[in-house]
Scaffold this motif. Sequence first.
Motif, short mmCIF file in Angstrom:
data_model
loop_
_atom_site.label_atom_id
_atom_site.label_comp_id
_atom_site.label_asym_id
_atom_site.label_seq_id
_atom_site.Cartn_x
_atom_site.Cartn_y
_atom_site.Cartn_z
N VAL A 113 0.84 -1.20 0.00
CA VAL A 113 0.00 0.00 0.00
C VAL A 113 0.87 1.25 0.00
CG1 VAL A 113 -1.76 1.29 1.27
CG2 VAL A 113 -1.89 -1.21 1.16
N VAL A 114 1.92 1.24 0.82
CA VAL A 114 2.83 2.39 0.88
C VAL A 114 3.49 2.62 -0.48
CG1 VAL A 114 4.94 3.31 1.91
CG2 VAL A 114 3.25 2.14 3.34
N GLY A 115 3.94 1.54 -1.11
CA GLY A 115 4.57 1.66 -2.42
C GLY A 115 3.62 2.17 -3.47
N ALA A 116 2.35 1.76 -3.38
CA ALA A 116 1.35 2.23 -4.35
C ALA A 116 1.18 3.75 -4.25
CB ALA A 116 0.02 1.54 -4.10
N LEU A 122 5.70 9.74 -8.66
CA LEU A 122 6.56 9.54 -9.83
C LEU A 122 5.91 10.13 -11.07
CD1 LEU A 122 7.62 5.84 -9.19
CD2 LEU A 122 8.90 7.90 -8.63
N PRO A 123 6.71 10.44 -12.07
CA PRO A 123 6.14 10.93 -13.34
C PRO A 123 5.15 9.92 -13.92
CG PRO A 123 8.51 11.27 -13.29
CD PRO A 123 8.18 10.43 -12.10
N TYR A 124 4.02 10.39 -14.36
CA TYR A 124 2.97 9.59 -14.97
C TYR A 124 2.28 8.64 -13.98
CZ TYR A 124 5.61 11.08 -19.07
OH TYR A 124 6.30 11.82 -20.00
N GLY A 125 2.69 8.66 -12.71
CA GLY A 125 2.06 7.77 -11.73
C GLY A 125 0.58 8.06 -11.56
N ARG A 126 0.24 9.31 -11.38
CA ARG A 126 -1.16 9.69 -11.20
C ARG A 126 -1.96 9.40 -12.47
NH1 ARG A 126 -4.05 12.77 -7.64
NH2 ARG A 126 -2.13 13.21 -6.47
N ALA A 127 -1.35 9.62 -13.63
CA ALA A 127 -2.05 9.36 -14.89
C ALA A 127 -2.38 7.87 -15.04
CB ALA A 127 -1.21 9.84 -16.06
N ILE A 200 8.38 2.28 -11.74
CA ILE A 200 7.12 1.83 -11.16
C ILE A 200 7.16 0.33 -10.87
CG2 ILE A 200 4.66 1.47 -11.65
CD1 ILE A 200 4.70 4.15 -13.11
N THR A 201 7.66 -0.44 -11.83
CA THR A 201 7.77 -1.89 -11.62
C THR A 201 8.70 -2.22 -10.48
OG1 THR A 201 7.39 -2.27 -13.99
CG2 THR A 201 8.37 -4.07 -12.73
N LEU A 202 9.83 -1.51 -10.38
CA LEU A 202 10.79 -1.74 -9.31
C LEU A 202 10.18 -1.41 -7.95
CD1 LEU A 202 13.68 -2.48 -8.50
CD2 LEU A 202 14.30 -0.08 -8.83
N VAL A 203 9.47 -0.29 -7.86
CA VAL A 203 8.83 0.09 -6.60
C VAL A 203 7.78 -0.94 -6.19
CG1 VAL A 203 7.36 1.81 -5.48
CG2 VAL A 203 9.28 2.55 -6.88
N MET A 204 7.00 -1.42 -7.15
CA MET A 204 5.96 -2.40 -6.85
C MET A 204 6.56 -3.69 -6.30
SD MET A 204 3.45 -1.91 -10.16
CE MET A 204 2.62 -3.46 -9.83
N ILE A 205 7.65 -4.16 -6.91
CA ILE A 205 8.26 -5.42 -6.48
C ILE A 205 8.92 -5.26 -5.11
CG2 ILE A 205 10.13 -7.03 -6.98
CD1 ILE A 205 9.50 -6.72 -9.92
N LEU A 206 9.70 -4.17 -4.94
CA LEU A 206 10.40 -3.98 -3.67
C LEU A 206 9.43 -3.77 -2.51
CD1 LEU A 206 13.42 -1.70 -4.71
CD2 LEU A 206 13.40 -4.17 -4.27
N SER A 207 8.36 -3.02 -2.73
CA SER A 207 7.40 -2.78 -1.67
C SER A 207 6.62 -4.04 -1.33
CB SER A 207 6.44 -1.66 -2.06
OG SER A 207 5.74 -1.98 -3.25
N SER A 208 6.25 -4.82 -2.35
CA SER A 208 5.48 -6.03 -2.10
C SER A 208 6.29 -7.09 -1.37
CB SER A 208 4.96 -6.60 -3.43
OG SER A 208 4.13 -5.68 -4.09
N LEU A 209 7.60 -7.14 -1.64
CA LEU A 209 8.47 -8.13 -1.00
C LEU A 209 9.26 -7.51 0.14
CD1 LEU A 209 9.84 -10.04 -4.12
CD2 LEU A 209 7.90 -10.62 -2.67
N ALA A 210 8.73 -6.42 0.71
CA ALA A 210 9.43 -5.75 1.81
C ALA A 210 9.61 -6.67 3.01
CB ALA A 210 8.68 -4.49 2.23
N GLY A 211 8.59 -7.49 3.28
CA GLY A 211 8.71 -8.43 4.40
C GLY A 211 9.85 -9.40 4.20
N THR A 212 9.98 -9.93 2.99
CA THR A 212 11.07 -10.86 2.68
C THR A 212 12.42 -10.17 2.80
OG1 THR A 212 9.60 -12.00 1.13
CG2 THR A 212 11.95 -12.46 0.96
#
Length: 300
Positions: A113-116, A122-127, A200-212
């Motif tokens: 959720v934080v990563g989202a 980020l640029p184009y994130g809101r779009a 965006i892809t990097l942020v999604m992966i790192l945030s989702s696997l933050a626990g690991t």
Amino acid sequence: MNFLRKMEKRFGRFAIPNLTRYIIFTYVIGYFLEIFQRLYGWNLLGLVTLNPEAIIHGQIWRLVTWVLCPPGQLSFFTLIMLLCYYQLGSLLERTWGTFLYNVYIFTGLVFTVVGAFLILLLPYGRAIYTYAWAGNLQIYSTFYVSLSIFLGFAMTYPEQTMLLYFVIPVKIKYLAVLDLAFLTYDVIRSFMGSVSSGIITLVMILSSLAGTLLFYLLTRKGRWNYGTTNRRQHQKRQQEFARAVGRSQVTSDGKISRHKCAVCGQTELTNPDLEFRFCSKCNGNYEYCQNHLFTHEHIR
């Protein structure tokens, strides 16, 4: 780790037992929503997915309901994978303890959720979120939650063997490396498309696997520091008892066992399905069952 133990003493009673069962249950609900979507054209999953732009505009239920988004398309292979994740997650909970397993899973969920929301900056994130919201498109799913369960198991039991395609025996640590290689490929491919897409892809992966990532860094090694202080003390008492009575055991009908676990005391007579191995890192001839071979404290 000391911080987590203190947290467990204070908040351990609030931990959810059998958490993997509830995770699989949310997947089942998500697949039912997907079936209704196919039959009646109702895009129900689009109404529950994680979309920060929609959340900012008042749809706060998405902060929680996004966990209903299943990790992939429903198929026979998916059912097999869900059964596998249930078994792996249940074993992790028994190995780590209910509280630590809860922390592991919820860390990944919260950081997703934080990563989202970080992507909004980020640029184009809101779009991207605006476009997904308008079309009820699904951006996030629980795929990485399932992957974190697998990676957690690989950190804990790296030498365990799984059957790839139900035929090829492969050590689970190599399968984990293969998964990480695919994630790296996804990031590289996204960067080749555009820098914004790659970030965006990097942020999604790192945030989702933050626990690991967090739990791996806390241990400073590739293997989890199992259990709590109380569990370690219990294992130590069991090991001392095993040293006192010896490795063999006489049953009530006069049979003598040849194998005995130095932690739980089970033998091939009390549980014929167990396998027993000696630990080369313990100072002495200590034998352990398959459930404690990788989880016991080494005796020096």
